[in-house]
Write an enzyme that holds these catalytic residues in place. Structure first.
Site, mmCIF file in Angstrom:
data_model
loop_
_atom_site.group_PDB
_atom_site.id
_atom_site.type_symbol
_atom_site.label_atom_id
_atom_site.label_comp_id
_atom_site.label_asym_id
_atom_site.label_seq_id
_atom_site.Cartn_x
_atom_site.Cartn_y
_atom_site.Cartn_z
ATOM 1 N N SER A 156 0.868 -1.179 0.000
ATOM 2 C CA SER A 156 0.000 0.000 0.000
ATOM 3 C C SER A 156 0.902 1.225 0.000
ATOM 4 C CB SER A 156 -0.846 -0.017 1.285
ATOM 5 O OG SER A 156 -1.398 1.255 1.524
ATOM 6 N N TYR A 169 -2.148 -0.986 10.194
ATOM 7 C CA TYR A 169 -2.242 -1.284 8.759
ATOM 8 C C TYR A 169 -0.970 -0.801 8.054
ATOM 9 C CZ TYR A 169 -4.008 -1.288 3.951
ATOM 10 O OH TYR A 169 -4.165 -1.512 2.605
HETATM 11 P P1 NAP Z 1 -11.549 -5.973 0.685
HETATM 12 O O1 NAP Z 1 -12.545 -5.699 -0.380
HETATM 13 O O2 NAP Z 1 -11.850 -5.573 2.088
HETATM 14 O O3 NAP Z 1 -11.155 -7.513 0.618
HETATM 15 C C1 NAP Z 1 -10.290 -8.042 1.580
HETATM 16 C C2 NAP Z 1 -10.247 -9.536 1.424
HETATM 17 O O4 NAP Z 1 -9.432 -10.077 2.481
HETATM 18 C C3 NAP Z 1 -11.624 -10.185 1.559
HETATM 19 O O5 NAP Z 1 -11.737 -11.250 0.646
HETATM 20 C C4 NAP Z 1 -11.604 -10.694 2.991
HETATM 21 O O6 NAP Z 1 -12.429 -11.815 3.207
HETATM 22 C C5 NAP Z 1 -10.142 -11.105 3.121
HETATM 23 N N1 NAP Z 1 -9.794 -11.226 4.546
HETATM 24 C C6 NAP Z 1 -9.872 -10.254 5.502
HETATM 25 N N2 NAP Z 1 -9.542 -10.763 6.688
HETATM 26 C C7 NAP Z 1 -9.244 -12.082 6.482
HETATM 27 C C8 NAP Z 1 -8.852 -13.131 7.337
HETATM 28 N N3 NAP Z 1 -8.742 -12.967 8.659
HETATM 29 N N4 NAP Z 1 -8.605 -14.355 6.801
HETATM 30 C C9 NAP Z 1 -8.762 -14.561 5.468
HETATM 31 N N5 NAP Z 1 -9.153 -13.592 4.617
HETATM 32 C C10 NAP Z 1 -9.391 -12.370 5.122
HETATM 33 O O7 NAP Z 1 -10.163 -5.234 0.368
HETATM 34 P P2 NAP Z 1 -9.417 -4.878 -1.003
HETATM 35 O O8 NAP Z 1 -9.504 -3.434 -1.163
HETATM 36 O O9 NAP Z 1 -9.836 -5.796 -2.081
HETATM 37 O O10 NAP Z 1 -7.913 -5.180 -0.553
HETATM 38 C C11 NAP Z 1 -7.133 -6.245 -1.043
HETATM 39 C C12 NAP Z 1 -5.691 -5.970 -0.694
HETATM 40 O O11 NAP Z 1 -5.261 -4.754 -1.317
HETATM 41 C C13 NAP Z 1 -5.434 -5.788 0.791
HETATM 42 O O12 NAP Z 1 -4.200 -6.393 1.138
HETATM 43 C C14 NAP Z 1 -5.342 -4.284 0.975
HETATM 44 O O13 NAP Z 1 -4.555 -3.933 2.073
HETATM 45 C C15 NAP Z 1 -4.702 -3.880 -0.332
HETATM 46 N N6 NAP Z 1 -4.920 -2.497 -0.760
HETATM 47 C C16 NAP Z 1 -6.130 -2.062 -1.181
HETATM 48 C C17 NAP Z 1 -6.301 -0.749 -1.618
HETATM 49 C C18 NAP Z 1 -7.623 -0.213 -2.120
HETATM 50 O O14 NAP Z 1 -7.717 0.970 -2.454
HETATM 51 N N7 NAP Z 1 -8.679 -1.014 -2.196
HETATM 52 C C19 NAP Z 1 -5.194 0.127 -1.631
HETATM 53 C C20 NAP Z 1 -3.951 -0.337 -1.189
HETATM 54 C C21 NAP Z 1 -3.830 -1.652 -0.779
HETATM 55 P P3 NAP Z 1 -14.019 -11.628 3.546
HETATM 56 O O15 NAP Z 1 -14.612 -11.083 2.290
HETATM 57 O O16 NAP Z 1 -14.449 -12.985 3.873
HETATM 58 O O17 NAP Z 1 -14.069 -10.648 4.671
#
Ligand code: NAP
Length: 253
Positions: A156, A169
């Site tokens: 990130s 985070y």
């Molecule tokens: P998201 O929509 O919240 O999805 C997160 C995923 O992680 C979901 O499938 C969730 O499962 C899973 N997860 C959370 N806790 C877990 C656990 N204890 N065990 C197993 N799985 C777990 O987030 P996203 O935005 O797609 O993010 C994906 C990655 O990109 C993350 O690493 C995040 O830090 C990174 N990121 C995102 C952004 C952004 O703008 N979106 C920016 C920078 C970095 P459930 O659906 O079952 O809860």
């Protein structure tokens, strides 16, 4: 290193590759699982909510992709034994692993450090860095069985420059960047296993909505929009790239 948003993958880019995606039920992980399958990979869908994984499984099947597998796992309670049992199961089923996308992530709370709850801090570190590290250790022998394995850790922008209130985070993503430098250096003379970090950048998902409730989501790229870099880094066109910090999209201005 510049992002590969304009990359045009071959339709069969990931044919015959076994790729595990964590957090595959939702958001960026779901898009990556669908996109990898669409490009020929057999995808192992890992996550904590089985119903979401089943929906992705059905979508892959409906699109005619290779039959995926579901691996339910919650990083919060997962033990070393769980990771080793997982490696044993995958060894029996597939005999190797060609790709590992560490995508599952927990935001925790955006709050001043003085008010940060220590239990929540541990939880975020467990899901975002400790769990993925020990899972990687358990899966390394399977990755070493591959001719060209790509391990991707999700970072990130707050893992590259700290930002007030982002607490555990941000720290977990700094740790991710550091761990990948260490592991890539250790694997330098094993060119068949590469490891890099990938920062998706601002992307239209539930996590982003929680972090920025006032933002108009339609100003953001979708998970599907950023898949070119995810495909490039997972597939053979990035062979030789290791220990790098990549971005999936140009920074939002
Ligand atoms: P998201 O929509 O919240 O999805 C997160 C995923 O992680 C979901 O499938 C969730 O499962 C899973 N997860 C959370 N806790 C877990 C656990 N204890 N065990 C197993 N799985 C777990 O987030 P996203 O935005 O797609 O993010 C994906 C990655 O990109 C993350 O690493 C995040 O830090 C990174 N990121 C995102 C952004 C952004 O703008 N979106 C920016 C920078 C970095 P459930 O659906 O079952 O809860």
């Amino acid at each position: 290193m510049s992002c590969k948003i304009d990359y045009q993958p071959a339709p069969n880019l990931l044919e015959n590759r076994i790729v595990l995606v964590t957090g595959a039920g939702e958001g960026i992980g779901r898009a990556a699982a669908l996109s990898y399958a669409q490009h020929g990979a057999t995808v192992i869908l890992l996550g904590r909510t089985i119903a979401k994984l089943e929906r992705v499984y059905d979508e892959i099947e409906a699109a005619g992709g290779p039959q995926p597998a579901i691996f339910p796992l919650n990083f919060e309670g997962a033990t070393l034994k769980d990771f080793h049992d997982m490696a044993e199961t995958l060894d029996k089923e597939f005999g190797r692993l060609d790709g590992l996308l560490h995508n599952a992530g927990l935001l925790g709370r955006i709050t001043p450090f003085e008010q940060y709850n220590p239990e929540l801090w541990q939880q975020v570190m467990q899901v975002n860095i400790n769990g993925p590290i020990w899972m990687t250790q358990a899966l390394l022998p399977l990755l070493q069985e591959s001719e060209d394995a790509s391990v991707i850790f999700t970072s990130s922008s707050v893992g590259r420059k700290g930002r007030a209130y982002w607490g555990a985070y941000s720290v977990s993503k700094f740790a991710t960047e550091g761990f990948v430098e260490v592991l890539a250096d250790e694997l330098a003379n094993q060119p068949n296993v590469r490891v890099n970090t990938l920062n998706p950048g601002a992307t239209r998902t539930q996590m982003r909505r929680t972090a920025y409730p006032g933002e108009d989501p339609f100003t953001l790229r979708t998970p599907e929009d950023i898949m070119p870099t995810y495909l490039w880094l997972m597939g053979p066109d990035s062979a030789g790239t290791s220990g790098q910090k990549l971005d999936a999209q140009p920074p939002k201005v």
